[in-house]
Design an enzyme around this catalytic site. Structure first.
Site, PDB file in Angstrom:
ATOM      1  N   SER A  47     -12.861  18.361  12.707  1.00 50.45           N
ATOM      2  CA  SER A  47     -13.590  18.362  14.309  1.00 50.45           C
ATOM      3  C   SER A  47     -14.214  17.394  14.729  1.00 50.45           C
ATOM      4  O   SER A  47     -14.865  16.875  15.934  1.00 50.45           O
ATOM      5  CB  SER A  47     -13.774  19.869  15.168  1.00 50.45           C
ATOM      6  OG  SER A  47     -14.599  20.478  14.138  1.00 50.45           O
ATOM      7  N   HIS A  48     -14.569  17.172  13.652  1.00 46.69           N
ATOM      8  CA  HIS A  48     -16.020  15.905  13.579  1.00 46.69           C
ATOM      9  C   HIS A  48     -15.592  14.793  12.179  1.00 46.69           C
ATOM     10  O   HIS A  48     -16.340  13.482  12.584  1.00 46.69           O
ATOM     11  CB  HIS A  48     -16.869  16.499  12.438  1.00 46.69           C
ATOM     12  CG  HIS A  48     -18.490  17.424  13.419  1.00 46.69           C
ATOM     13  ND1 HIS A  48     -17.422  18.976  14.114  1.00 46.69           N
ATOM     14  CD2 HIS A  48     -19.234  17.321  13.327  1.00 46.69           C
ATOM     15  CE1 HIS A  48     -18.754  19.494  14.111  1.00 46.69           C
ATOM     16  NE2 HIS A  48     -19.744  18.535  14.658  1.00 46.69           N
ATOM     17  N   LEU A 124     -24.338  17.638   9.951  1.00 45.97           N
ATOM     18  CA  LEU A 124     -25.174  17.285   9.624  1.00 45.97           C
ATOM     19  C   LEU A 124     -25.124  18.028   8.030  1.00 45.97           C
ATOM     20  O   LEU A 124     -26.203  17.044   7.436  1.00 45.97           O
ATOM     21  CB  LEU A 124     -26.132  18.792   9.853  1.00 45.97           C
ATOM     22  CG  LEU A 124     -27.499  18.870   9.662  1.00 45.97           C
ATOM     23  CD1 LEU A 124     -28.579  17.744  10.286  1.00 45.97           C
ATOM     24  CD2 LEU A 124     -29.136  20.453  10.009  1.00 45.97           C
ATOM     25  N   THR A 160     -26.204  23.998  20.601  1.00 46.38           N
ATOM     26  CA  THR A 160     -25.797  24.955  18.893  1.00 46.38           C
ATOM     27  C   THR A 160     -26.616  24.378  18.121  1.00 46.38           C
ATOM     28  O   THR A 160     -27.047  25.106  17.421  1.00 46.38           O
ATOM     29  CB  THR A 160     -24.903  24.157  19.455  1.00 46.38           C
ATOM     30  OG1 THR A 160     -24.357  22.731  19.445  1.00 46.38           O
ATOM     31  CG2 THR A 160     -23.379  24.626  19.995  1.00 46.38           C
ATOM     32  N   ASP A 179     -24.517  24.666   6.737  1.00 48.74           N
ATOM     33  CA  ASP A 179     -24.897  23.866   7.287  1.00 48.74           C
ATOM     34  C   ASP A 179     -23.744  25.168   8.838  1.00 48.74           C
ATOM     35  O   ASP A 179     -22.834  25.124   8.810  1.00 48.74           O
ATOM     36  CB  ASP A 179     -24.060  23.032   7.804  1.00 48.74           C
ATOM     37  CG  ASP A 179     -23.027  21.729   8.523  1.00 48.74           C
ATOM     38  OD1 ASP A 179     -24.296  22.535   9.532  1.00 48.74           O
ATOM     39  OD2 ASP A 179     -22.705  20.996   7.752  1.00 48.74           O
ATOM     40  N   GLU A 189     -15.592  22.653  18.052  1.00 48.68           N
ATOM     41  CA  GLU A 189     -14.265  23.050  17.460  1.00 48.68           C
ATOM     42  C   GLU A 189     -13.746  23.658  19.702  1.00 48.68           C
ATOM     43  O   GLU A 189     -12.451  23.545  19.116  1.00 48.68           O
ATOM     44  CB  GLU A 189     -14.679  24.573  16.632  1.00 48.68           C
ATOM     45  CG  GLU A 189     -15.073  24.038  15.161  1.00 48.68           C
ATOM     46  CD  GLU A 189     -13.535  24.097  14.929  1.00 48.68           C
ATOM     47  OE1 GLU A 189     -12.562  23.757  15.714  1.00 48.68           O
ATOM     48  OE2 GLU A 189     -13.862  23.267  14.153  1.00 48.68           O
ATOM     49  N   LYS A 231     -31.058  36.499  18.078  1.00 48.97           N
ATOM     50  CA  LYS A 231     -31.793  35.546  16.613  1.00 48.97           C
ATOM     51  C   LYS A 231     -31.046  34.016  16.600  1.00 48.97           C
ATOM     52  O   LYS A 231     -31.385  33.237  16.226  1.00 48.97           O
ATOM     53  CB  LYS A 231     -30.479  36.643  15.730  1.00 48.97           C
ATOM     54  CG  LYS A 231     -31.059  37.842  15.236  1.00 48.97           C
ATOM     55  CD  LYS A 231     -31.111  38.404  13.988  1.00 48.97           C
ATOM     56  CE  LYS A 231     -31.425  40.289  14.342  1.00 48.97           C
ATOM     57  NZ  LYS A 231     -31.021  40.614  12.717  1.00 48.97           N
ATOM     58  N   ARG A 303     -18.300  33.995  -2.456  1.00 49.93           N
ATOM     59  CA  ARG A 303     -18.774  32.649  -2.334  1.00 49.93           C
ATOM     60  C   ARG A 303     -20.042  32.374  -1.524  1.00 49.93           C
ATOM     61  O   ARG A 303     -20.049  33.143  -0.948  1.00 49.93           O
ATOM     62  CB  ARG A 303     -17.481  32.253  -1.784  1.00 49.93           C
ATOM     63  CG  ARG A 303     -17.311  31.995  -0.314  1.00 49.93           C
ATOM     64  CD  ARG A 303     -16.348  31.541   0.419  1.00 49.93           C
ATOM     65  NE  ARG A 303     -15.559  32.032   2.081  1.00 49.93           N
ATOM     66  CZ  ARG A 303     -16.126  30.734   2.828  1.00 49.93           C
ATOM     67  NH1 ARG A 303     -17.210  30.217   2.537  1.00 49.93           N
ATOM     68  NH2 ARG A 303     -16.129  31.406   4.068  1.00 49.93           N
ATOM     69  N   LEU A 304     -20.182  31.543  -1.872  1.00 46.47           N
ATOM     70  CA  LEU A 304     -21.719  30.381  -1.390  1.00 46.47           C
ATOM     71  C   LEU A 304     -21.523  29.660  -0.697  1.00 46.47           C
ATOM     72  O   LEU A 304     -20.404  28.821  -0.726  1.00 46.47           O
ATOM     73  CB  LEU A 304     -21.925  29.980  -2.743  1.00 46.47           C
ATOM     74  CG  LEU A 304     -23.208  31.008  -3.615  1.00 46.47           C
ATOM     75  CD1 LEU A 304     -23.194  29.265  -4.847  1.00 46.47           C
ATOM     76  CD2 LEU A 304     -24.455  30.904  -2.878  1.00 46.47           C
ATOM     77  N   PRO A 305     -22.511  29.586   0.411  1.00 45.10           N
ATOM     78  CA  PRO A 305     -21.518  28.691   1.860  1.00 45.10           C
ATOM     79  C   PRO A 305     -21.415  26.969   0.594  1.00 45.10           C
ATOM     80  O   PRO A 305     -22.452  26.853  -0.253  1.00 45.10           O
ATOM     81  CB  PRO A 305     -22.952  28.520   2.390  1.00 45.10           C
ATOM     82  CG  PRO A 305     -23.934  30.125   2.354  1.00 45.10           C
ATOM     83  CD  PRO A 305     -23.394  30.693   1.017  1.00 45.10           C
ATOM     84  N   ARG A 309     -16.562  23.608   0.346  1.00 49.35           N
ATOM     85  CA  ARG A 309     -16.268  22.082   0.934  1.00 49.35           C
ATOM     86  C   ARG A 309     -16.432  21.434  -0.022  1.00 49.35           C
ATOM     87  O   ARG A 309     -15.367  20.130  -0.281  1.00 49.35           O
ATOM     88  CB  ARG A 309     -17.628  21.895   1.867  1.00 49.35           C
ATOM     89  CG  ARG A 309     -17.248  22.287   2.850  1.00 49.35           C
ATOM     90  CD  ARG A 309     -18.252  21.423   4.063  1.00 49.35           C
ATOM     91  NE  ARG A 309     -17.957  21.965   5.479  1.00 49.35           N
ATOM     92  CZ  ARG A 309     -19.642  21.616   6.261  1.00 49.35           C
ATOM     93  NH1 ARG A 309     -20.299  20.627   6.395  1.00 49.35           N
ATOM     94  NH2 ARG A 309     -19.575  22.289   6.932  1.00 49.35           N
TER      95      ARG A 309
END
Length: 336
Positions: A47-48, A124, A160, A179, A189, A231, A303-305, A309
């Site tokens: 999308s980016h 970002l 956003t 991110d 999106e 939040k 899993r980790l962020p 990717r």
């Protein structure tokens, strides 16, 4: 006829660069954006990626972004860098700022970069990852045109507004890379679904009265749903403080949209903090991060962020990326 075509990352960068230059962007400004576009496709954030090149080109041609801009840097205090993007692409301003931010953070332990009169900086996490690759903990903030209503309200006031954290790992890649936007999903999106004529899942956006909708067009005229309710609004306000107020950039409520041709340059901002972990941790940083990430990876299915990717990036480098032929057609039209 296939709906996708496999391209190497070098081919994606080259196509992006040529299209941006053809639209009126200087080579100096086109190259950082083209490199970021290829990296974004490698990370699987379509999308980016290339889908945004026609939008960037349109914005250069209509004057929403100055493709010939020359950012101006200043160092008003030790460890503080400012860059005026001059209504040009954020990527060029960020590149200029990082050239000073990274060595200053290594020298002083911590340094900050504020960017004003800027534009959409894309993913970002791409930028904070570069800080982690340099051995620094990277924090990034970028504000966006208003699309989230405050708690109890219905009129968008903040964007956003994503934030990102990238933590250096032992292999030169981020051990942790967060991110995330203040909304349930990135607005791009919803825009992508609108372009493709596809409904969005309930919970992504709200209509003008604040009711859930699955129609992306209705959602784009209403507001994005904040992540976690109030939040998410709090995260958006945090980012607005950092990337708009501290950077001296335009508030999201006053910024022109990142889509369409109306409104002139958005003049939004970015803010980055780079920290040398050796200056603060007494030498314990690497062990602490390793213990933390190992505890997560030891759980089946956890899993980790950033894990997703990283794996996509490795695969893309070896096998290339499947790119929408419809997107390629729009870009190739820019080249005549």
């Amino acid at each position: 006829m296939s709906d996708t075509r496999t391209m190497t990352l070098d081919e994606i960068e080259d196509l992006s660069f040529r299209a941006l230059v053809a639209a009126g962007t200087s080579p100096e400004n086109a190259r950082p954006l083209a490199i970021a576009t290829a990296a974004t496709e490698a990370d699987g954030v379509a999308s980016h990626g290339l889908a945004y090149i026609p939008i960037y080109a349109e914005h250069v041609q209509c004057g929403k972004v100055d493709g010939q801009a020359k950012p101006v840097m200043d160092i008003p205090r030790p460890g503080v860098i400012t860059v005026d993007a001059a209504t040009g692409f954020a990527h060029s301003a960020i590149d200029m700022g990082f050239g000073e931010l990274i060595p200053l953070a290594r020298e002083q332990g911590i340094a900050a970069l504020a960017i004003r009169n800027s534009y959409n900086c894309g993913v970002l996490g791409y930028h904070t990852t570069r800080l982690a690759e340099a051995g620094l903990v990277g924090l990034g903030f970028t504000n966006a045109p208003a699309s989230i209503a405050p708690s109890g309200g219905s009129k968008p006031v903040v964007g956003t507004n994503p934030f990102s954290l990238a933590v250096p790992g032992p292999d030169g890649q981020p051990a942790i890379m967060i991110d995330q936007s203040a909304s349930t999903i990135a607005k791009s999106e919803v825009m992508k679904h609108a372009r493709e004529g596809k409904p969005i899942p309930e919970g992504w956006a709200l209509d003008a009265e604040g009711n859930p909708t699955t129609d992306p067009e209705v959602g784009l005229k209403g507001s994005m749903a904040p992540s976690g309710g109030y939040k998410g609004v709090g995260v958006a306000l945090l980012v607005e403080t950092m990337a708009a107020a501290l950077a001296g950039a335009t508030l999201g409520k006053d910024a022109s949209p990142f889509s369409g041709t109306a409104g002139g340059p958005p003049k939004t901002g970015q803010f980055f903090i780079a920290i040398d972990p050796g200056a603060t941790s007494g030498g314990a940083f690497a062990d602490r991060i390793s213990a933390l990430t190992d505890a997560i990876h030891a759980q089946d299915g956890a899993r980790l962020p950033g894990d997703g990717r990283k794996s996509k990036r490795i695969k893309a480098a070896a096998e290339g990326v499947a790119v929408s032929t419809a997107t390629l057609a729009r870009i190739e039209a820019l080249l005549g």
